[in-house]
Write a protein that holds these residues in place. Structure first.
Motif, PDB file in Angstrom:
ATOM      1  N   ARG A  11       0.835  -1.210   0.000  1.00 30.49           N
ATOM      2  CA  ARG A  11       0.000   0.000   0.000  1.00 30.49           C
ATOM      3  C   ARG A  11       0.868   1.258   0.000  1.00 30.49           C
ATOM      4  N   SER A  12       1.899   1.253   0.814  1.00 31.09           N
ATOM      5  CA  SER A  12       2.777   2.414   0.909  1.00 31.09           C
ATOM      6  C   SER A  12       3.504   2.678  -0.403  1.00 31.09           C
ATOM      7  N   ALA A  18      -2.112  -4.109  -3.852  1.00 31.91           N
ATOM      8  CA  ALA A  18      -2.061  -3.497  -2.528  1.00 31.91           C
ATOM      9  C   ALA A  18      -3.404  -3.619  -1.815  1.00 31.91           C
ATOM     10  N   GLU A  19      -4.473  -3.327  -2.516  1.00 36.18           N
ATOM     11  CA  GLU A  19      -5.800  -3.388  -1.893  1.00 36.18           C
ATOM     12  C   GLU A  19      -6.174  -4.823  -1.520  1.00 36.18           C
ATOM     13  N   LEU A  78      -4.336  -5.684   1.569  1.00 35.11           N
ATOM     14  CA  LEU A  78      -4.883  -4.952   2.711  1.00 35.11           C
ATOM     15  C   LEU A  78      -6.219  -5.532   3.161  1.00 35.11           C
ATOM     16  N   THR A 100      -5.020  -2.225  10.374  1.00 36.73           N
ATOM     17  CA  THR A 100      -5.556  -2.712   9.100  1.00 36.73           C
ATOM     18  C   THR A 100      -7.005  -2.297   8.922  1.00 36.73           C
ATOM     19  N   HIS A 104      -7.129   1.381   8.032  1.00 34.74           N
ATOM     20  CA  HIS A 104      -6.736   1.606   6.636  1.00 34.74           C
ATOM     21  C   HIS A 104      -7.828   1.167   5.659  1.00 34.74           C
ATOM     22  N   ASN A 145     -10.052   4.167   3.018  1.00 37.71           N
ATOM     23  CA  ASN A 145     -10.125   4.196   1.554  1.00 37.71           C
ATOM     24  C   ASN A 145     -11.418   4.752   1.072  1.00 37.71           C
TER      25      ASN A 145
END
Length: 140
Positions: free
Chosen positions: A82-83, A89-90, A93, A133, A136, A140
């Motif tokens: 993600r970073s 990434a999604e 996550l 988590t 985050h 989104n």
């Protein structure tokens, strides 16, 4: 059950470095430095978690400690992706809370074999990873 305080300090320090890198990646999303730090933290947990977690659970079976290191590494690799803005990434996550919950479930299952300090440490770190988590995901 002789606790190794050096391993405990090293493992806690690595965890704190990872959490700080996650927080910095949120404050400065265009920087790749936190992503590389998170990748390094993930690799440390993946490759040597079986050894480092002896500080929390000295009598733990190496496969159990390896699996715990794998779960930690998986959560941190999700934040790495993600970073860095890498593909998948999604997806990582969305799966990361499952890994954090799995770590917490394993900790609860072996709670009688853990020292009080080790139990508190595993539960605290697992809880922090789970909260991060979830935050985050809703961010989104």
């Amino acid at each position: 059950m002789k606790k190794n305080s050096v391993l405990t300090v090293i493992c806690t320090t690595i965890f704190l470095i990872g959490i700080i890198a996650i927080l910095f990646s949120n404050r400065n999303p265009e920087s790749m430095t936190p992503a590389w730090i998170l990748l390094a933290v993930s690799l440390v947990y993946l490759l040597s978690g079986w050894y480092l977690f002896r500080g929390y659970h000295p009598e733990g079976h190496p496969l159990l400690l390896f699996f715990t290191g794998y779960l930690y590494a998986s959560v941190f690799i999700a934040f790495t992706f993600r970073s860095a803005g890498w593909p998948l990434a999604e997806t990582f996550l969305y799966v990361a809370p499952v890994w954090a919950v799995a770590q917490l479930v394993i900790t609860v299952m072996i709670r009688k074999k853990l020292s009080k300090e080790g139990l508190i440490q595993f539960l605290t770190e697992g809880g922090i990873m789970l909260i991060l988590t979830i935050v985050h995901l809703f961010k989104n």
